[in-house]
Design a protein around this motif. Structure first.
Motif, PDB file in Angstrom:
ATOM      1  N   GLY A 169      -4.741   3.147  20.596  1.00 14.19           N
ATOM      2  CA  GLY A 169      -5.728   2.241  20.027  1.00 14.19           C
ATOM      3  C   GLY A 169      -5.202   0.909  19.559  1.00 14.19           C
ATOM      4  O   GLY A 169      -5.948   0.109  18.979  1.00 14.19           O
ATOM      5  N   SER A 170      -3.925   0.610  19.797  1.00 10.61           N
ATOM      6  CA  SER A 170      -3.369  -0.668  19.361  1.00 10.61           C
ATOM      7  C   SER A 170      -3.881  -1.809  20.231  1.00 10.61           C
ATOM      8  O   SER A 170      -3.885  -1.697  21.465  1.00 10.61           O
ATOM      9  CB  SER A 170      -1.841  -0.627  19.437  1.00 10.61           C
ATOM     10  OG  SER A 170      -1.298  -1.936  19.223  1.00 10.61           O
ATOM     11  N   PRO A 171      -4.281  -2.917  19.623  1.00  9.92           N
ATOM     12  CA  PRO A 171      -4.657  -4.087  20.407  1.00  9.92           C
ATOM     13  C   PRO A 171      -3.445  -4.847  20.947  1.00  9.92           C
ATOM     14  O   PRO A 171      -3.600  -5.809  21.703  1.00  9.92           O
ATOM     15  CB  PRO A 171      -5.436  -4.955  19.408  1.00  9.92           C
ATOM     16  CG  PRO A 171      -4.929  -4.542  18.071  1.00  9.92           C
ATOM     17  CD  PRO A 171      -4.557  -3.107  18.190  1.00  9.92           C
ATOM     18  N   LEU A 172      -2.246  -4.425  20.566  1.00  6.92           N
ATOM     19  CA  LEU A 172      -1.011  -5.065  21.012  1.00  6.92           C
ATOM     20  C   LEU A 172      -0.320  -4.199  22.054  1.00  6.92           C
ATOM     21  O   LEU A 172      -0.303  -2.968  21.932  1.00  6.92           O
ATOM     22  CB  LEU A 172      -0.064  -5.289  19.825  1.00  6.92           C
ATOM     23  CG  LEU A 172      -0.582  -6.177  18.693  1.00  6.92           C
ATOM     24  CD1 LEU A 172       0.389  -6.149  17.513  1.00  6.92           C
ATOM     25  CD2 LEU A 172      -0.783  -7.606  19.175  1.00  6.92           C
TER      26      LEU A 172
ATOM     27  N   VAL B 268       8.576  -4.166  16.274  1.00  6.82           N
ATOM     28  CA  VAL B 268       8.001  -3.123  15.436  1.00  6.82           C
ATOM     29  C   VAL B 268       6.898  -3.760  14.605  1.00  6.82           C
ATOM     30  O   VAL B 268       6.865  -4.987  14.429  1.00  6.82           O
ATOM     31  CB  VAL B 268       9.060  -2.457  14.522  1.00  6.82           C
ATOM     32  CG1 VAL B 268      10.036  -1.642  15.331  1.00  6.82           C
ATOM     33  CG2 VAL B 268       9.793  -3.481  13.665  1.00  6.82           C
ATOM     34  N   TYR B 269       5.993  -2.939  14.112  1.00 10.14           N
ATOM     35  CA  TYR B 269       4.857  -3.433  13.330  1.00 10.14           C
ATOM     36  C   TYR B 269       5.016  -2.978  11.890  1.00 10.14           C
ATOM     37  O   TYR B 269       5.407  -1.835  11.625  1.00 10.14           O
ATOM     38  CB  TYR B 269       3.543  -2.905  13.904  1.00 10.14           C
ATOM     39  CG  TYR B 269       2.315  -3.444  13.206  1.00 10.14           C
ATOM     40  CD1 TYR B 269       1.779  -4.671  13.579  1.00 10.14           C
ATOM     41  CD2 TYR B 269       1.704  -2.735  12.180  1.00 10.14           C
ATOM     42  CE1 TYR B 269       0.657  -5.183  12.939  1.00 10.14           C
ATOM     43  CE2 TYR B 269       0.581  -3.226  11.528  1.00 10.14           C
ATOM     44  CZ  TYR B 269       0.064  -4.458  11.911  1.00 10.14           C
ATOM     45  OH  TYR B 269      -1.042  -4.963  11.264  1.00 10.14           O
ATOM     46  N   GLY B 270       4.723  -3.895  10.944  1.00 10.15           N
ATOM     47  CA  GLY B 270       4.856  -3.563   9.536  1.00 10.15           C
ATOM     48  C   GLY B 270       3.720  -4.125   8.708  1.00 10.15           C
ATOM     49  O   GLY B 270       2.835  -4.825   9.218  1.00 10.15           O
ATOM     50  N   ASP B 271       3.741  -3.846   7.414  1.00 10.46           N
ATOM     51  CA  ASP B 271       2.705  -4.360   6.528  1.00 10.46           C
ATOM     52  C   ASP B 271       2.949  -5.844   6.235  1.00 10.46           C
ATOM     53  O   ASP B 271       3.955  -6.420   6.675  1.00 10.46           O
ATOM     54  CB  ASP B 271       2.620  -3.517   5.246  1.00 10.46           C
ATOM     55  CG  ASP B 271       3.901  -3.571   4.412  1.00 10.46           C
ATOM     56  OD1 ASP B 271       4.614  -4.600   4.458  1.00 10.46           O
ATOM     57  OD2 ASP B 271       4.190  -2.598   3.710  1.00 10.46           O
TER      58      ASP B 271
ATOM     59  N   GLN C 285      -9.704  -9.102  10.649  1.00  9.93           N
ATOM     60  CA  GLN C 285      -9.944  -7.882   9.885  1.00  9.93           C
ATOM     61  C   GLN C 285     -10.017  -6.670  10.804  1.00  9.93           C
ATOM     62  O   GLN C 285      -9.482  -5.596  10.481  1.00  9.93           O
ATOM     63  CB  GLN C 285     -11.244  -8.018   9.084  1.00  9.93           C
ATOM     64  CG  GLN C 285     -11.160  -8.983   7.914  1.00  9.93           C
ATOM     65  CD  GLN C 285     -12.490  -9.118   7.188  1.00  9.93           C
ATOM     66  OE1 GLN C 285     -13.504  -8.543   7.590  1.00  9.93           O
ATOM     67  NE2 GLN C 285     -12.488  -9.894   6.109  1.00  9.93           N
ATOM     68  N   GLU C 286     -10.658  -6.840  11.937  1.00  7.53           N
ATOM     69  CA  GLU C 286     -10.747  -5.737  12.891  1.00  7.53           C
ATOM     70  C   GLU C 286      -9.367  -5.389  13.452  1.00  7.53           C
ATOM     71  O   GLU C 286      -9.055  -4.215  13.674  1.00  7.53           O
ATOM     72  CB  GLU C 286     -11.703  -6.118  14.022  1.00  7.53           C
ATOM     73  CG  GLU C 286     -13.156  -6.208  13.569  1.00  7.53           C
ATOM     74  CD  GLU C 286     -14.076  -6.717  14.664  1.00  7.53           C
ATOM     75  OE1 GLU C 286     -13.559  -7.046  15.765  1.00  7.53           O
ATOM     76  OE2 GLU C 286     -15.304  -6.778  14.435  1.00  7.53           O
ATOM     77  N   PHE C 287      -8.550  -6.422  13.677  1.00  5.80           N
ATOM     78  CA  PHE C 287      -7.178  -6.176  14.139  1.00  5.80           C
ATOM     79  C   PHE C 287      -6.399  -5.378  13.100  1.00  5.80           C
ATOM     80  O   PHE C 287      -5.751  -4.368  13.426  1.00  5.80           O
ATOM     81  CB  PHE C 287      -6.478  -7.511  14.400  1.00  5.80           C
ATOM     82  CG  PHE C 287      -5.006  -7.384  14.662  1.00  5.80           C
ATOM     83  CD1 PHE C 287      -4.525  -7.107  15.933  1.00  5.80           C
ATOM     84  CD2 PHE C 287      -4.084  -7.529  13.624  1.00  5.80           C
ATOM     85  CE1 PHE C 287      -3.158  -6.980  16.170  1.00  5.80           C
ATOM     86  CE2 PHE C 287      -2.725  -7.410  13.853  1.00  5.80           C
ATOM     87  CZ  PHE C 287      -2.265  -7.131  15.124  1.00  5.80           C
ATOM     88  N   ASN C 288      -6.435  -5.818  11.840  1.00  5.72           N
ATOM     89  CA  ASN C 288      -5.723  -5.103  10.777  1.00  5.72           C
ATOM     90  C   ASN C 288      -6.195  -3.662  10.659  1.00  5.72           C
ATOM     91  O   ASN C 288      -5.388  -2.737  10.488  1.00  5.72           O
ATOM     92  CB  ASN C 288      -5.914  -5.814   9.442  1.00  5.72           C
ATOM     93  CG  ASN C 288      -4.954  -6.978   9.240  1.00  5.72           C
ATOM     94  OD1 ASN C 288      -4.075  -7.225  10.070  1.00  5.72           O
ATOM     95  ND2 ASN C 288      -5.120  -7.708   8.151  1.00  5.72           N
ATOM     96  N   THR C 289      -7.498  -3.459  10.756  1.00  8.43           N
ATOM     97  CA  THR C 289      -8.048  -2.106  10.638  1.00  8.43           C
ATOM     98  C   THR C 289      -7.559  -1.212  11.766  1.00  8.43           C
ATOM     99  O   THR C 289      -7.176  -0.054  11.541  1.00  8.43           O
ATOM    100  CB  THR C 289      -9.587  -2.158  10.648  1.00  8.43           C
ATOM    101  OG1 THR C 289     -10.050  -2.927   9.534  1.00  8.43           O
ATOM    102  CG2 THR C 289     -10.180  -0.756  10.563  1.00  8.43           C
TER     103      THR C 289
ATOM    104  N   MET D 112      -4.784  -1.528  13.472  1.00 12.84           N
ATOM    105  CA  MET D 112      -3.352  -1.264  13.337  1.00 12.84           C
ATOM    106  C   MET D 112      -3.051  -0.330  12.173  1.00 12.84           C
ATOM    107  O   MET D 112      -2.103   0.468  12.240  1.00 12.84           O
ATOM    108  CB  MET D 112      -2.593  -2.576  13.183  1.00 12.84           C
ATOM    109  CG  MET D 112      -2.615  -3.460  14.428  1.00 12.84           C
ATOM    110  SD  MET D 112      -2.035  -2.637  15.930  1.00 12.84           S
ATOM    111  CE  MET D 112      -0.299  -2.354  15.535  1.00 12.84           C
ATOM    112  N   VAL D 113      -3.837  -0.423  11.107  1.00 16.70           N
ATOM    113  CA  VAL D 113      -3.621   0.474   9.963  1.00 16.70           C
ATOM    114  C   VAL D 113      -3.784   1.929  10.390  1.00 16.70           C
ATOM    115  O   VAL D 113      -3.034   2.819   9.955  1.00 16.70           O
ATOM    116  CB  VAL D 113      -4.598   0.140   8.816  1.00 16.70           C
ATOM    117  CG1 VAL D 113      -4.704   1.302   7.831  1.00 16.70           C
ATOM    118  CG2 VAL D 113      -4.137  -1.111   8.079  1.00 16.70           C
ATOM    119  N   LYS D 114      -4.758   2.190  11.249  1.00 19.41           N
ATOM    120  CA  LYS D 114      -5.010   3.562  11.695  1.00 19.41           C
ATOM    121  C   LYS D 114      -3.838   4.125  12.498  1.00 19.41           C
ATOM    122  O   LYS D 114      -3.659   5.343  12.570  1.00 19.41           O
ATOM    123  CB  LYS D 114      -6.287   3.606  12.540  1.00 19.41           C
ATOM    124  CG  LYS D 114      -7.554   3.305  11.750  1.00 19.41           C
ATOM    125  CD  LYS D 114      -8.774   3.312  12.659  1.00 19.41           C
ATOM    126  CE  LYS D 114     -10.040   3.018  11.880  1.00 19.41           C
ATOM    127  NZ  LYS D 114     -11.250   2.992  12.754  1.00 19.41           N
TER     128      LYS D 114
END
Length: 230
Positions: free
Chosen positions: A33-36, A121-124, A146-150, A152-154
């Motif tokens: 589900g990552s957009p990246l 790598v992806y981080g906060d 906001q949709e991107f952050n959401t 990636m958080v998942k």
């Protein structure tokens, strides 16, 4: 002995983390589900509480957590294996220990996919200025951001699952009264716990694997030992 023997394996496993393997990780993360399409793992720091030290109390004190502790940085990969750097004294920020760990240099040299494209790598949001890390957006956020952050958080929750597994398998790491600097090698305990947790993942799996639909390496593959020696 374990730390000396397996430290390089824990920090960055050169033999396992090939361009082909990192490319597989990127595809698995995107499939979850990552957009990246250029992220191969997730990074975060953790602080492990220790008994109030007799010396250098200010160095060990972590103002964010309001406790004395040691900090570590971990990257978790989609196959459930964690890499680790540390320990560092508790007062340092996650970006500071990322830089002191040498991980920026490692990723600058090693983090490429099979097309020789740089990957990350992806981080906060705390990793905003860290090389080799794509951080979450912060500040004023548009709907798209906001949709991107959401999204990636998942997926980034995988690194929290990694930390949780280590602590659930080795509960003494959360019992600060027994973790006394100067009296026992408290800085090494967490390193060995991560090593053993990775071995446990090789044998019994990890909930991360269900999210990214990958298999872990076998114990023989992870430790680079003959099958009849395990």
């Amino acid at each position: 002995h374990l730390v000396e023997e397996f430290w390089e394996l824990l920090k960055w496993d050169v033999q396992r983390l090939t361009q082909g393997k990192l490319t597989t990780f990127c595809h698995a993360i995107m499939g979850a589900g990552s957009p990246l399409d250029n992220v191969f793992g997730f990074v975060d720091g953790t602080v492990k509480e220790i008994t109030w030290p007799e010396l250098n109390q200010r160095l060990y004190y972590n103002g964010h957590k309001w406790m004395h502790g040691l900090k570590y940085t971990s990257i978790i990969f989609p196959d459930g294996i964690m890499c680790l750097t540390g320990p560092f004294v508790g007062r340092y920020h996650n970006v500071s220990i990322w830089r002191m760990s040498g991980m920026e240099d490692i990723l600058q040299k090693k983090a490429f996919d099979t097309n020789n494209r740089r990957i990350y790598v992806y981080g906060d949001p705390a990793y905003l200025s860290a090389l080799g890390v794509i951080p979450a957006y912060r500040g004023y956020l548009t709907q798209a951001v906001q949709e991107f952050n959401t999204a990636m958080v998942k997926i980034r929750i995988a690194v929290e699952w990694g930390f949780a597994k280590v602590c659930s398998q080795w509960a003494h790491l959360d019992f600060a009264p027994n973790l006394k600097t100067g009296l026992s090698p408290v800085g090494l305990y967490y390193i060995v716990a991560v090593l053993f947790s990775n071995c446990h993942t090789c044998i019994y799996g990890h909930q991360v694997l269900e999210k990214f639909m990958l298999d872990p390496p076998s114990l023989e593959e992870y430790l680079y030992v003959p099958a009849d020696a395990v």
